[in-house]
Design an enzyme around this catalytic site. Structure first.
Site, short mmCIF file in Angstrom:
data_model
loop_
_atom_site.label_atom_id
_atom_site.label_comp_id
_atom_site.label_asym_id
_atom_site.label_seq_id
_atom_site.Cartn_x
_atom_site.Cartn_y
_atom_site.Cartn_z
N LYS A 67 0.80 -1.24 0.00
CA LYS A 67 0.00 0.00 0.00
C LYS A 67 0.83 1.28 0.00
CE LYS A 67 -4.05 -2.24 2.14
NZ LYS A 67 -4.74 -2.45 3.43
N TYR A 191 -5.95 -4.70 -7.54
CA TYR A 191 -5.45 -4.50 -6.17
C TYR A 191 -5.03 -5.83 -5.55
CZ TYR A 191 -6.01 -4.32 -1.11
OH TYR A 191 -5.82 -4.50 0.24
N TYR A 243 -2.93 0.56 11.28
CA TYR A 243 -4.39 0.53 11.45
C TYR A 243 -4.80 1.00 12.84
CZ TYR A 243 -3.44 -2.65 7.60
OH TYR A 243 -2.96 -3.21 6.47
N1 GLN Z 1 -5.05 -8.43 0.28
C1 GLN Z 1 -5.40 -8.23 1.66
C2 GLN Z 1 -6.79 -7.62 1.74
O1 GLN Z 1 -7.12 -6.80 0.94
C3 GLN Z 1 -4.39 -7.33 2.29
C4 GLN Z 1 -4.72 -7.01 3.73
C5 GLN Z 1 -3.51 -6.82 4.61
O2 GLN Z 1 -2.40 -7.25 4.34
N2 GLN Z 1 -3.74 -6.20 5.77
O3 GLN Z 1 -7.58 -7.97 2.59
#
Ligand code: GLN
Length: 437
Positions: A67, A191, A243
């Site tokens: 991300k 994504y 988060y």
């Molecule tokens: N591909 C995962 C999702 O979209 C990535 C989430 C993560 O690594 N926190 O749920």
């Protein structure tokens, strides 16, 4: 001598190895099959030196650690305004996959939660790219951060797409607010492909070191994104990367960071180091349990918290002496170290207090190793003001640490390589030289 750093890393891994708490990410079935006991940690210094211990060459999917890097690509490709128009930079304090958007605008709160990251994926590359071309842009960009070509794990991609109801729900909601346009399912697919790129802890440390190194990959020397993009991305990682654990992380660990549900965790400490750990069992926030423990330890053992106030840097002003006497007397202010705003202020204060005593004034930069743009501008303005007050001003700058020494309107400065070029009786110190405390 053998470096103590790999030994230190091995010891740190040994200390957390027995912690089997947490669970692998069950909501992506393919990830649940990962070996939960894998454990590795790597340090990549900003000059490209990499240290590691444990499983640092085992591949796993990058997941959410993609991300911040795709955010960087979007900022570089589309500019700050277009990205900010669609995704905010406010911590959400919610889980990574929360179905929440900002009231009124419908914008996702930040690029680290899924809603923001799905949107950011759609902003990588030019607007008119087809979905496959956008995935290509993202793969190329992430590969540049890693310094090698990254491959995709098709099985993890297929497995996540079969269970992507939540991300699809988020994307359809973004579509209904006009934040996503066109084929929203294709954006989610892109994504998820982005999240399915395979990396190792070694790769992740280098990717983080590229951020720590102002956007230049320390292994390949490639500038991947501009410096101002890096500042934006690190700021968002600091406030939102973990988060709903972001506040705990910011206070206890204090390193801009990002976790992924395959068990990776990175931290990028500006100017110093990129760190990556790999351990698949996750806590309730979706962050690697042993990865978090390792980062807590690294931060406290090595004083890596970004808010740690450094011991007051040695004074920017090393000496203030007068060489020679009479009308030829030369006041020499000797600067040292890395000069930023506070150092430049100290020098200016000394100039204000003492330079009026002599016509000839030199700023000696021989012992300065770096100067940021603010310090440069402040010192050049001092030069300009001294000229206007009737002084002859010199810069002793053998290594050209001050680029483009132009003091502007009415200012004049002569640059020399050695202070001896300015003194008629070299080395002879007379007059009321003073040493700053
Ligand atoms: N591909 C995962 C999702 O979209 C990535 C989430 C993560 O690594 N926190 O749920």
């Amino acid at each position: 001598m053998r470096s103590m750093i790999p030994d230190y890393l091995a010891e740190a891994l040994g200390d957390v190895a027995s912690d089997a708490s947490g669970e692998t990410a069950g909501y992506i079935p393919e990830l649940a099959t990962a070996d939960p006991d894998r454990l590795g940690a790597a340090f990549a210094m900003v000059d490209g030196e990499v240290y590691g211990a444990g499983d640092i060459d085992t591949s796993f999917t990058i997941q959410s650690i993609s991300k911040p890097f795709v955010h960087a690509l979007a900022l570089a490709d589309r500019g700050f305004d277009s990205v900010l128009a669609k995704v905010g930079v406010e911590p959400s304090g919610e889980a990574f996959n929360e179905i929440s958007l900002e009231g009124g605008t419908g914008r996702p709160l930040n690029p680290m939660i899924n809603a923001g990251a799905i949107t950011v994926h759609s902003l990588a590359g030019a607007e008119d790219l087809r979905p496959a071309e956008r995935v290509e842009r993202v793969t190329d960009g992430l590969s540049s951060f890693a310094g090698r070509r990254l491959e995709m794990d098709e099985a993890v991609h297929a497995s996540e797409m079969e269970h992507a109801h939540r991300n699809l729900a988020i994307a359809y909601m973004l579509g209904s607010h006009g934040v996503l346009t066109g084929d929203v399912r294709a954006v989610v697919d892109g994504y998820v492909r982005q999240c399915s790129l395979l990396v190792t802890a070694r790769d992740l440390a280098v990717m983080a070191a590229t951020l720590a190194n102002r956007g230049v990959n320390p292994l390949t020397g490639e500038r991947v994104v501009p410096e101002r993009v890096v500042r934006q991305v690190l700021s968002v990682m600091y406030s939102c990367g973990m988060y709903d654990a972001a506040g705990d992380w910011a206070t206890q660990v204090g390193i801009p960071a990002k976790s992924g549900v395959a068990g990776g965790l990175i931290g990028a400490l500006p100017g110093q180091i990129g760190i990556a750990t790999f351990s698949p069992r996750l806590d309730r926030h979706g962050n690697s349990v042993r990865g978090v423990s390792l980062f807590e330890r690294f931060s406290s053992d090595m004083g890596l918290h970004v808010m740690e106030v450094p011991a007051a840097a040695r004074a920017a002003l090393r000496a203030n002496d007068v060489l020679g006497s009479g009308p030829d007397a030369l006041r020499v202010l000797q600067l040292q170290g890395g000069i930023r705003f506070a150092g430049a202020e100290r020098v200016v204060r000394e100039v204000v207090e003492t330079a009026h005593l002599d016509v000839r004034v030199a700023l000696d930069l021989t012992r300065v190793h770096s100067m940021d743009d603010v310090a440069r501008r402040v010192l050049l303005e001092a030069v300009r003001r001294l000229t206007l007050d009737g002084h002859e001003v010199y810069l002793v700058d053998p290594e050209a640490v001050m680029p483009d020494p132009d003091p502007g309107d009415g200012g004049r400065v002569t640059v020399v390589a050695d202070v001896d070029q300015l003194v008629h009786a070299p080395g002879q110190v007379t007059g009321p030289g003073s040493r700053p405390q």
